[in-house]
Design a protein around this motif. Structure first.
Motif, PDB file in Angstrom:
ATOM      1  N   ILE A   1      61.857  26.026  26.060  1.00 29.36           N
ATOM      2  CA  ILE A   1      62.847  26.381  27.088  1.00 29.36           C
ATOM      3  C   ILE A   1      62.744  27.860  27.430  1.00 29.36           C
ATOM      4  O   ILE A   1      62.601  28.231  28.588  1.00 29.36           O
ATOM      5  N   GLY A   2      62.839  28.720  26.428  1.00 33.11           N
ATOM      6  CA  GLY A   2      62.759  30.149  26.677  1.00 33.11           C
ATOM      7  C   GLY A   2      63.810  30.921  25.910  1.00 33.11           C
ATOM      8  O   GLY A   2      64.359  30.438  24.913  1.00 33.11           O
ATOM      9  N   LEU A   3      64.085  32.121  26.404  1.00 31.02           N
ATOM     10  CA  LEU A   3      64.949  33.075  25.716  1.00 31.02           C
ATOM     11  C   LEU A   3      66.141  33.454  26.591  1.00 31.02           C
ATOM     12  O   LEU A   3      65.971  33.913  27.718  1.00 31.02           O
ATOM     13  N   LEU A   4      67.344  33.257  26.057  1.00 33.02           N
ATOM     14  CA  LEU A   4      68.596  33.673  26.691  1.00 33.02           C
ATOM     15  C   LEU A   4      69.042  34.942  25.990  1.00 33.02           C
ATOM     16  O   LEU A   4      69.239  34.938  24.777  1.00 33.02           O
ATOM     17  N   ARG A   5      69.197  36.031  26.743  1.00 33.06           N
ATOM     18  CA  ARG A   5      69.566  37.321  26.143  1.00 33.06           C
ATOM     19  C   ARG A   5      70.780  37.880  26.887  1.00 33.06           C
ATOM     20  O   ARG A   5      70.795  37.957  28.111  1.00 33.06           O
ATOM     21  N   ASN A   6      71.795  38.297  26.100  1.00 35.44           N
ATOM     22  CA  ASN A   6      73.012  38.889  26.663  1.00 35.44           C
ATOM     23  C   ASN A   6      73.509  40.012  25.775  1.00 35.44           C
ATOM     24  O   ASN A   6      73.411  39.929  24.551  1.00 35.44           O
ATOM     25  N   ARG A   7      74.072  41.051  26.386  1.00 33.70           N
ATOM     26  CA  ARG A   7      74.669  42.186  25.676  1.00 33.70           C
ATOM     27  C   ARG A   7      76.176  41.957  25.582  1.00 33.70           C
ATOM     28  O   ARG A   7      76.797  41.410  26.488  1.00 33.70           O
ATOM     29  N   VAL A   8      76.765  42.419  24.487  1.00 30.89           N
ATOM     30  CA  VAL A   8      78.201  42.316  24.252  1.00 30.89           C
ATOM     31  C   VAL A   8      78.867  43.642  24.616  1.00 30.89           C
ATOM     32  O   VAL A   8      78.374  44.709  24.233  1.00 30.89           O
ATOM     33  N   VAL A   9      79.975  43.568  25.369  1.00 26.86           N
ATOM     34  CA  VAL A   9      80.736  44.768  25.742  1.00 26.86           C
ATOM     35  C   VAL A   9      82.227  44.490  25.583  1.00 26.86           C
ATOM     36  O   VAL A   9      82.659  43.341  25.586  1.00 26.86           O
ATOM     37  N   ASN A  10      83.009  45.549  25.448  1.00 27.13           N
ATOM     38  CA  ASN A  10      84.464  45.438  25.475  1.00 27.13           C
ATOM     39  C   ASN A  10      84.934  45.320  26.914  1.00 27.13           C
ATOM     40  O   ASN A  10      84.289  45.837  27.831  1.00 27.13           O
ATOM     41  N   ALA A  11      86.072  44.686  27.107  1.00 23.82           N
ATOM     42  CA  ALA A  11      86.634  44.522  28.457  1.00 23.82           C
ATOM     43  C   ALA A  11      86.852  45.860  29.140  1.00 23.82           C
ATOM     44  O   ALA A  11      86.645  45.980  30.352  1.00 23.82           O
ATOM     45  N   ASP A  12      87.228  46.879  28.380  1.00 22.54           N
ATOM     46  CA  ASP A  12      87.511  48.176  28.999  1.00 22.54           C
ATOM     47  C   ASP A  12      86.240  48.889  29.505  1.00 22.54           C
ATOM     48  O   ASP A  12      86.308  49.858  30.232  1.00 22.54           O
ATOM     49  N   ALA A  13      85.068  48.357  29.130  1.00 21.63           N
ATOM     50  CA  ALA A  13      83.797  48.929  29.608  1.00 21.63           C
ATOM     51  C   ALA A  13      83.382  48.334  30.948  1.00 21.63           C
ATOM     52  O   ALA A  13      82.408  48.780  31.550  1.00 21.63           O
ATOM     53  N   MET A  14      84.124  47.339  31.430  1.00 24.67           N
ATOM     54  CA  MET A  14      83.793  46.654  32.672  1.00 24.67           C
ATOM     55  C   MET A  14      84.741  47.083  33.782  1.00 24.67           C
ATOM     56  O   MET A  14      85.927  47.318  33.528  1.00 24.67           O
ATOM     57  N   PRO A  15      84.231  47.178  35.016  1.00 22.20           N
ATOM     58  CA  PRO A  15      85.127  47.493  36.134  1.00 22.20           C
ATOM     59  C   PRO A  15      86.107  46.346  36.339  1.00 22.20           C
ATOM     60  O   PRO A  15      85.803  45.195  36.046  1.00 22.20           O
ATOM     61  N   ALA A  16      87.280  46.665  36.826  1.00 25.80           N
ATOM     62  CA  ALA A  16      88.305  45.643  37.081  1.00 25.80           C
ATOM     63  C   ALA A  16      87.780  44.672  38.128  1.00 25.80           C
ATOM     64  O   ALA A  16      87.163  45.068  39.106  1.00 25.80           O
ATOM     65  N   ARG A  17      88.051  43.363  37.889  1.00 23.55           N
ATOM     66  CA  ARG A  17      87.640  42.324  38.838  1.00 23.55           C
ATOM     67  C   ARG A  17      88.875  41.859  39.587  1.00 23.55           C
ATOM     68  O   ARG A  17      89.896  41.561  38.995  1.00 23.55           O
TER      69      ARG A  17
END
Length: 183
Positions: free
Chosen positions: A164-180
């Protein structure tokens, strides 16, 4: 145990797994994911096999404290970004010849042959179809091997399945993301 993950939890390869503000114990769960290709309602395991379009990699991200404390698992497993999927759908894959590996920051945390699944994908699809009509494009996470550990901001989670392959994701805190904002 079956549970529902909302569409809003799905995350593409390379997307960021966002730890919600009140979460304290978020874990990875590398899994084989079944992709439905034909409508399935009350199908036998033999019929269910023909309803499977293919397979992909998944990470059933789970907040363990919420999972234990809440009556339902909707929050623990369905928070936004808690369902990374990809990178491709493998059609015609003999999943029994594949190995699933989950790595965090390059360290192997899970490694299991998919022939060891407690329930094969056709049995899972058949069971789910008894109560829920499955439609093309629906996905079913099949379960994770062994134990898991908590994630921290900055971690890189990789789920890899042979064929299938490789699924890669980084973990961040909510406060590191712009408001949606939702329009």
């Amino acid at each position: 145990e079956l549970f529902w993950k909302p569409v809003s939890c799905l995350l593409a390869p390379g997307g960021r797994i966002v730890i919600p503000p009140e979460a304290c114990n978020v874990h990875y769960e590398g899994e084989l994911v079944v992709v439905i290709g034909r409508t399935a309602k009350d199908v036998s395991p033999e019929e269910a096999a023909g309803c499977i379009f293919g397979y992909t990699c998944g990470n059933d991200v789970s907040e363990r404290d919420w999972q234990k404390a809440d009556l339902q698992w909707w929050r623990a497993k369905g928070s936004d970004t808690f369902g990374p999927l990809g990178p491709a759908i493998a059609v015609g894959l003999d999943y029994t010849a594949s190995r699933l590996q989950t790595r965090v920051n390059g360290e192997v945390r899970q490694s299991q042959l998919l022939s060891d699944l407690l329930f094969d994908p056709a049995t899972v699809v058949s069971h789910a179809s008894r109560c829920v009509t499955l439609y093309p494009g629906d996905v079913i996470f099949t379960g994770t091997p062994g134990s898991t550990r908590a994630l921290a901001p900055g971690d890189i989670v990789e789920v890899e399945i042979d064929g299938i392959g490789l699924l890669r994701n980084r973990v961040v805190n909510a406060d590191a993301m712009p408001a949606r904002r939702v329009p």
